[in-house]
Design a protein around this motif. Structure first.
Motif, PDB file in Angstrom:
ATOM      1  N   ALA A  62       0.851  -1.190   0.000  1.00 62.16           N
ATOM      2  CA  ALA A  62       0.000   0.000   0.000  1.00 62.16           C
ATOM      3  C   ALA A  62       0.882   1.235   0.000  1.00 62.16           C
ATOM      4  N   ALA A  63       0.669   2.092  -0.974  1.00 64.40           N
ATOM      5  CA  ALA A  63       1.436   3.333  -1.070  1.00 64.40           C
ATOM      6  C   ALA A  63       0.573   4.493  -0.597  1.00 64.40           C
ATOM      7  N   SER A  64       1.177   5.387   0.125  1.00 65.22           N
ATOM      8  CA  SER A  64       0.458   6.568   0.594  1.00 65.22           C
ATOM      9  C   SER A  64       1.359   7.786   0.492  1.00 65.22           C
ATOM     10  N   GLY A  65       0.747   8.944   0.472  1.00 67.68           N
ATOM     11  CA  GLY A  65       1.509  10.183   0.427  1.00 67.68           C
ATOM     12  C   GLY A  65       1.546  10.826  -0.939  1.00 67.68           C
ATOM     13  N   ARG A  66       1.386  10.029  -1.970  1.00 67.79           N
ATOM     14  CA  ARG A  66       1.283  10.528  -3.336  1.00 67.79           C
ATOM     15  C   ARG A  66       0.842   9.365  -4.215  1.00 67.79           C
ATOM     16  N   THR A  67       0.467   9.675  -5.433  1.00 65.45           N
ATOM     17  CA  THR A  67       0.045   8.611  -6.346  1.00 65.45           C
ATOM     18  C   THR A  67       1.232   8.187  -7.213  1.00 65.45           C
ATOM     19  N   PHE A  68       1.219   6.905  -7.577  1.00 76.12           N
ATOM     20  CA  PHE A  68       2.324   6.340  -8.346  1.00 76.12           C
ATOM     21  C   PHE A  68       1.830   5.657  -9.605  1.00 76.12           C
ATOM     22  N   SER A  69       0.701   6.097 -10.126  1.00 75.56           N
ATOM     23  CA  SER A  69       0.094   5.410 -11.263  1.00 75.56           C
ATOM     24  C   SER A  69       0.966   5.459 -12.515  1.00 75.56           C
ATOM     25  N   THR A  70       1.898   6.396 -12.603  1.00 74.71           N
ATOM     26  CA  THR A  70       2.738   6.508 -13.799  1.00 74.71           C
ATOM     27  C   THR A  70       4.128   5.937 -13.579  1.00 74.71           C
ATOM     28  N   TYR A  71       4.324   5.283 -12.443  1.00 73.84           N
ATOM     29  CA  TYR A  71       5.632   4.722 -12.129  1.00 73.84           C
ATOM     30  C   TYR A  71       5.654   3.202 -12.257  1.00 73.84           C
ATOM     31  N   ILE A  72       6.824   2.680 -12.550  1.00 69.80           N
ATOM     32  CA  ILE A  72       7.048   1.249 -12.435  1.00 69.80           C
ATOM     33  C   ILE A  72       7.092   0.896 -10.944  1.00 69.80           C
ATOM     34  N   MET A  73       6.347  -0.127 -10.579  1.00 68.27           N
ATOM     35  CA  MET A  73       6.367  -0.620  -9.203  1.00 68.27           C
ATOM     36  C   MET A  73       7.004  -2.012  -9.210  1.00 68.27           C
ATOM     37  N   SER A  74       7.758  -2.298  -8.166  1.00 66.44           N
ATOM     38  CA  SER A  74       8.583  -3.512  -8.187  1.00 66.44           C
ATOM     39  C   SER A  74       8.545  -4.243  -6.850  1.00 66.44           C
ATOM     40  N   TRP A  75       8.861  -5.507  -6.926  1.00 67.10           N
ATOM     41  CA  TRP A  75       9.129  -6.337  -5.748  1.00 67.10           C
ATOM     42  C   TRP A  75      10.581  -6.803  -5.829  1.00 67.10           C
ATOM     43  N   PHE A  76      11.258  -6.700  -4.695  1.00 59.36           N
ATOM     44  CA  PHE A  76      12.601  -7.238  -4.532  1.00 59.36           C
ATOM     45  C   PHE A  76      12.579  -8.155  -3.320  1.00 59.36           C
ATOM     46  N   ARG A  77      13.615  -8.958  -3.163  1.00 62.40           N
ATOM     47  CA  ARG A  77      13.729  -9.792  -1.970  1.00 62.40           C
ATOM     48  C   ARG A  77      15.191  -9.938  -1.574  1.00 62.40           C
ATOM     49  N   GLN A  78      15.369 -10.218  -0.301  1.00 60.42           N
ATOM     50  CA  GLN A  78      16.714 -10.444   0.212  1.00 60.42           C
ATOM     51  C   GLN A  78      16.696 -11.633   1.154  1.00 60.42           C
ATOM     52  N   ALA A  79      17.432 -12.667   0.771  1.00 58.36           N
ATOM     53  CA  ALA A  79      17.540 -13.868   1.589  1.00 58.36           C
ATOM     54  C   ALA A  79      18.705 -13.699   2.559  1.00 58.36           C
ATOM     55  N   PRO A  80      18.697 -14.441   3.650  1.00 58.29           N
ATOM     56  CA  PRO A  80      19.779 -14.341   4.631  1.00 58.29           C
ATOM     57  C   PRO A  80      21.140 -14.582   3.984  1.00 58.29           C
ATOM     58  N   GLY A  81      22.062 -13.661   4.210  1.00 62.09           N
ATOM     59  CA  GLY A  81      23.407 -13.804   3.689  1.00 62.09           C
ATOM     60  C   GLY A  81      23.566 -13.516   2.213  1.00 62.09           C
ATOM     61  N   LYS A  82      22.495 -13.051   1.577  1.00 62.44           N
ATOM     62  CA  LYS A  82      22.563 -12.764   0.137  1.00 62.44           C
ATOM     63  C   LYS A  82      22.220 -11.314  -0.135  1.00 62.44           C
ATOM     64  N   GLU A  83      22.554 -10.868  -1.336  1.00 62.41           N
ATOM     65  CA  GLU A  83      22.228  -9.513  -1.725  1.00 62.41           C
ATOM     66  C   GLU A  83      20.748  -9.429  -2.130  1.00 62.41           C
ATOM     67  N   ARG A  84      20.223  -8.223  -2.056  1.00 64.01           N
ATOM     68  CA  ARG A  84      18.857  -7.991  -2.495  1.00 64.01           C
ATOM     69  C   ARG A  84      18.759  -8.270  -3.990  1.00 64.01           C
TER      70      ARG A  84
END
Length: 113
Positions: free
Chosen positions: A23-45
């Motif tokens: 959930a994004a708040s504070g401004r709208t992001f309809s014109t932006y690319i939205m992404s998911w990243f992950r970081q496992a223990p001991g690894k880079e994002r």
């Protein structure tokens, strides 16, 4: 103040499913690319998936066919449906709008074998 808040993490067994929300708040992001990243223990994002303003999607090879990213611009929200989860999917998952420099604080996903 802009905030990205992830919810929906948890613990599941291998083969199970989870749905993450951002959930994004504070401004709208309809014109932006939205992404998911992950970081496992001991690894880079690492990149997981992204969706642009036309709902065109891109996935990391490791999650293709198992994860589905979506967004609801009216709600300023993004989702990640994760199916057929594997132990190697265990990580902290982050919602991000990289083009604007915004990141959430992350939500833990743990997949047990």
């Amino acid at each position: 103040q802009v905030q990205l808040v992830e919810t929906g993490g948890g613990s599941v067994q291998a083969g199970g499913s989870l749905r993450l929300s951002c959930a994004a708040s504070g401004r709208t992001f309809s014109t932006y690319i939205m992404s998911w990243f992950r970081q496992a223990p001991g690894k880079e994002r690492e990149f997981v998936a992204q969706i642009d303003w036309n709902r065109r999607t891109t996935y990391a090879d490791s999650v293709k066919g198992r994860f589905t990213i979506s967004r609801d611009n009216a709600k300023n929200a993004m989702y990640l449906q994760m199916n057929s989860l594997k132990p190697e999917d265990t990580a902290i998952y982050y919602c991000a709008i990289p083009g604007a420099g915004y990141w959430g604080q992350g939500t833990q996903v743990t997949v047990s074998s």
